[in-house]
Design an enzyme around this catalytic site. Structure first.
Site, PDB file in Angstrom:
ATOM      1  N   THR A  44      -9.217  -2.315  -2.861  1.00 50.16           N
ATOM      2  CA  THR A  44      -8.211  -1.898  -1.882  1.00 50.16           C
ATOM      3  C   THR A  44      -8.305  -0.403  -1.630  1.00 50.16           C
ATOM      4  O   THR A  44      -8.724   0.365  -2.490  1.00 50.16           O
ATOM      5  CB  THR A  44      -6.779  -2.191  -2.377  1.00 50.16           C
ATOM      6  OG1 THR A  44      -6.566  -1.464  -3.591  1.00 50.16           O
ATOM      7  CG2 THR A  44      -6.521  -3.656  -2.599  1.00 50.16           C
TER       8      THR A  44
ATOM      9  N   TYR B  72       0.852  -1.201   0.000  1.00 51.41           N
ATOM     10  CA  TYR B  72       0.000   0.000   0.000  1.00 51.41           C
ATOM     11  C   TYR B  72       0.893   1.258   0.000  1.00 51.41           C
ATOM     12  O   TYR B  72       0.888   2.048   0.930  1.00 51.41           O
ATOM     13  CB  TYR B  72      -0.937  -0.027   1.210  1.00 51.41           C
ATOM     14  CG  TYR B  72      -2.126  -0.966   1.046  1.00 51.41           C
ATOM     15  CD1 TYR B  72      -1.978  -2.227   0.476  1.00 51.41           C
ATOM     16  CD2 TYR B  72      -3.390  -0.596   1.457  1.00 51.41           C
ATOM     17  CE1 TYR B  72      -3.057  -3.081   0.327  1.00 51.41           C
ATOM     18  CE2 TYR B  72      -4.476  -1.446   1.314  1.00 51.41           C
ATOM     19  CZ  TYR B  72      -4.294  -2.688   0.751  1.00 51.41           C
ATOM     20  OH  TYR B  72      -5.371  -3.543   0.611  1.00 51.41           O
TER      21      TYR B  72
ATOM     22  N   TYR C  16      -4.177  -9.777  -8.915  1.00 54.09           N
ATOM     23  CA  TYR C  16      -3.962 -10.134  -7.511  1.00 54.09           C
ATOM     24  C   TYR C  16      -2.786 -11.102  -7.374  1.00 54.09           C
ATOM     25  O   TYR C  16      -1.974 -10.980  -6.472  1.00 54.09           O
ATOM     26  CB  TYR C  16      -5.231 -10.752  -6.904  1.00 54.09           C
ATOM     27  CG  TYR C  16      -6.064  -9.745  -6.136  1.00 54.09           C
ATOM     28  CD1 TYR C  16      -6.796  -8.775  -6.801  1.00 54.09           C
ATOM     29  CD2 TYR C  16      -6.104  -9.754  -4.748  1.00 54.09           C
ATOM     30  CE1 TYR C  16      -7.555  -7.848  -6.113  1.00 54.09           C
ATOM     31  CE2 TYR C  16      -6.859  -8.829  -4.048  1.00 54.09           C
ATOM     32  CZ  TYR C  16      -7.582  -7.884  -4.727  1.00 54.09           C
ATOM     33  OH  TYR C  16      -8.322  -6.960  -4.026  1.00 54.09           O
TER      34      TYR C  16
ATOM     35  N   VAL D 137     -24.959  14.055  -6.509  1.00 48.12           N
ATOM     36  CA  VAL D 137     -24.693  14.605  -7.844  1.00 48.12           C
ATOM     37  C   VAL D 137     -25.409  13.711  -8.859  1.00 48.12           C
ATOM     38  O   VAL D 137     -25.220  12.496  -8.873  1.00 48.12           O
ATOM     39  CB  VAL D 137     -23.182  14.682  -8.112  1.00 48.12           C
ATOM     40  CG1 VAL D 137     -22.905  15.106  -9.547  1.00 48.12           C
ATOM     41  CG2 VAL D 137     -22.554  15.660  -7.129  1.00 48.12           C
TER      42      VAL D 137
END
Ligand code: FAD
Length: 530
Positions: A486, A73, A188, A237
């Site tokens: 993620t 990450y 992945y 919106v």
């Protein structure tokens, strides 16, 4: 504040992590005035899919629990290093999470459980040679050849693959179904290649101290408040206008606020950054005595995306993602108990203290149920005598093994009853039930919409070709090499959007090339023969 930005406004459609991250990049890296940043959120609360709410009397709820990852990450940790912790003075949110995680390392001892309630030895992935070859070929297949293919298409000639320990663990850890996008499954495998060799314990999964609403969203919101960023809630919106002719320039934002319609005109230089898809659109809750409703019509994000994609080329195609809720749904549930009797039973059974385990999957259960017990407390307002855990079922249309109903028609009590049987805790049934405050089921019709089979061109680029002021940030944009479902994907998209639209010549953390690392590859190869 930079003078050139004085009269520019930036409008973010959606108030999830992607928009909050985008606003943080604007103030931190561009010196953009916070008061000129407007976050427009349709719900009554910010944070989008990163939720966490409730109390000890009514029960707690989080639709999901996030496993983060220290190794992959990249932009997430970089951003969270700039966000001050709300609980530990002088510490960043990144340091806070990593310190907590290092104190509570994950090492699951009970990953797969069979129908007799036995915890299985999952050291072996269970592959045969055909499985290995099919998987190996997929790892080197060019993505361009995988448009619209499903996982089950690739492994059609090797059905044994779907009986392996690997498939049961991989599919439930990341919520793949046999019909999910092959393309995404391959991403992945590439991006999480080092996770492959520890999928049986899920070591390396990083957890936040509390639920992610409190541990991630609230600190970023507080940081943005410090810059005077403008937040509007219950502000949906509904459409965008564009300049006629070639190119993409948004000129107006149509919205509904508390039932009233309105328009924001965009001036030259104003930007519009849109969350074009939300996996928790139309999520509904039930309770101990009520099943949640499955509502598929008019997902807020999918509707906006459809309208604008019909107006301009290059804005993608939402149909594969928001067109078939039967294929994109699953259901989670959050259990709140008075006292810790139930958690103690699970702890003894799994040989994991709360927070040290990972997904426990009942591999033979028709709903394909899994549960996760986080470190307690998981909510800041959770009293010491209250405990919680989370679970989910991947196949909500299937009839339960013990409760003879589809999961999606079950109340919280019925889901818990099925779970107690899967755990073979029948002798404790009454004392468990007596301790229950609530079981809140949550039906999410579009939870794996981003995993649906699609062509590469169905997801728009973060900044579409020819755009002067429009960008997309979400799980539904095309970012080479990265994988969806993620936090990192949304944060990366936000960073790309802001840097590109503002012409900032600054580095975005690249996807770490673990898949080219020889040691990682060797470990993966070894694992496939375990
Ligand atoms: C059950 C579950 C488990 C998960 N597990 C993990 C995990 O283990 N690891 C991990 O990294 N990630 C996980 N995730 C994914 C992660 O939470 C999401 O990728 C991330 O939150 C996406 O952020 P986002 O801002 O792009 O979208 P969202 O969080 O979906 O937020 C989008 C927001 O935009 C709003 N919105 C949309 N359209 C409009 C509109 N037209 N007008 C106004 N508002 C609008 C929505 O109401 C929503 O609030 C999980 C998510 C769930 C739900």
């Amino acid at each position: 504040m930079k003078k050139e930005y004085e009269n520019k406004q930036v409008y973010f459609v959606g108030g999830g992590l992607a928009s909050l991250a985008g606003a943080a990049y604007l103030v931190r890296d561009c010196g953009f005035p916070g008061g000129n940043i407007h976050i427009l959120e349709g719900m009554h609360i910010l944070g989008g899919s990163n939720d966490g709410a409730g109390n000890a009397a009514d029960g707690f709820i989080c639709r999901g629990g996030r496993m983060l990852n220290e190794e992959t990450y990249e932009n997430t940790w970089e951003l969270l290093s700039s966000i001050p912790s709300l609980d530990h003075e002088g510490m960043s949110v990144c340091d806070e999470i990593l310190a907590f995680d290092h104190d509570h390392p994950t090492h699951a001892n009970a990953r797969l459980i069979n129908k007799d309630g036995e915890v299985l030895d999952v050291t072996s992935m269970g592959f045969n040679n055909e499985d290995r070859i099919a998987l190996g070929k997929l790892m080197i297949a060019p993505e361009e050849k995988l448009d619209n293919l499903r996982i089950c298409d690739w492994f059609a000639k090797t059905p044994h693959f779907f009986e392996t320990n690997f498939w049961y663990m991989w599919q439930t850890t990341f919520a793949f179904q046999k019909w999910s996008s092959l393309f995404e499954f391959k991403r992945y495998m590439n991006r999480m290649i080092f996770e492959f060799s520890r999928i049986q314990t899920l070591e390396g999964v990083t957890r936040t101290p509390y639920n992610q609403y409190e541990s991630i969203i609230l600190p970023i919101k507080a940081y943005l408040d410090g810059f005077g960023v403008d937040f509007s809630l219950k502000y949906t919106v509904t459409d965008l206008d564009f300049e006629d002719g070639d190119g993409i320039t948004a000129t107006a934002i149509h919205y509904e606020e508390n039932g009233k319609k309105g328009v924001v005109q965009l001036n030259k230089g104003d930007l519009c950054i849109v969350t074009n898809g939300c996996m928790t659109d139309n999520a509904t809750l039930g309770d101990l005595h009520t099943a949640p409703k499955m509502v598929v019509d008019r997902p807020m994000s999918g509707e906006l995306w459809s309208k604008i994609a019909a107006k301009k080329e290059g804005l993608g195609n939402p149909k594969p993602f928001f067109g078939n809720a039967e294929l994109s749904n699953w259901e989670s549930f959050t259990v709140t108990c008075k006292g810790n009797k139930f958690l103690k039973l699970i702890e003894k059974y799994s040989r994991n203290k709360p927070g040290s385990g990972a997904l426990m999957t009942f591999k033979d259960s028709s709903w394909l149920m899994s549960i996760v017990v986080a470190a307690q407390p998981h909510f800041k307002n959770q009293p010491e005598d209250t405990t919680i855990f989370w679970g989910y079922g991947l196949y909500t249309d299937k009839i339960g093994d013990y409760v003879k109903k589809p999961m999606r028609e079950c109340t919280g009590e019925e889901i818990l009853t099925e779970l107690i049987h899967q755990l073979h805790f029948e002798e404790h049934y009454d004392e468990i039930m007596d301790s229950i405050v609530n079981v809140i089921p949550c039906m999410m019709p579009y939870i794996v919409s981003m995993f649906q089979p699609r062509a590469m061109s169905d997801r728009p680029k973060v900044v579409p070709e020819g755009s002067t002021n429009l960008a997309f940030i979400s799980q539904f944009v095309e970012i080479p090499e990265d994988m969806v479902f993620t936090e990192e994907y949304s944060i990366r998209a936000a960073r790309m959007a802001v840097y590109t639209l503002l012409g900032l010549d600054k580095k975005i953390c690249p996807v770490t090339p673990h898949r080219y690392d020889v040691r990682t590859l060797l470990r993966a190869l070894n694992t496939s023969f375990r």
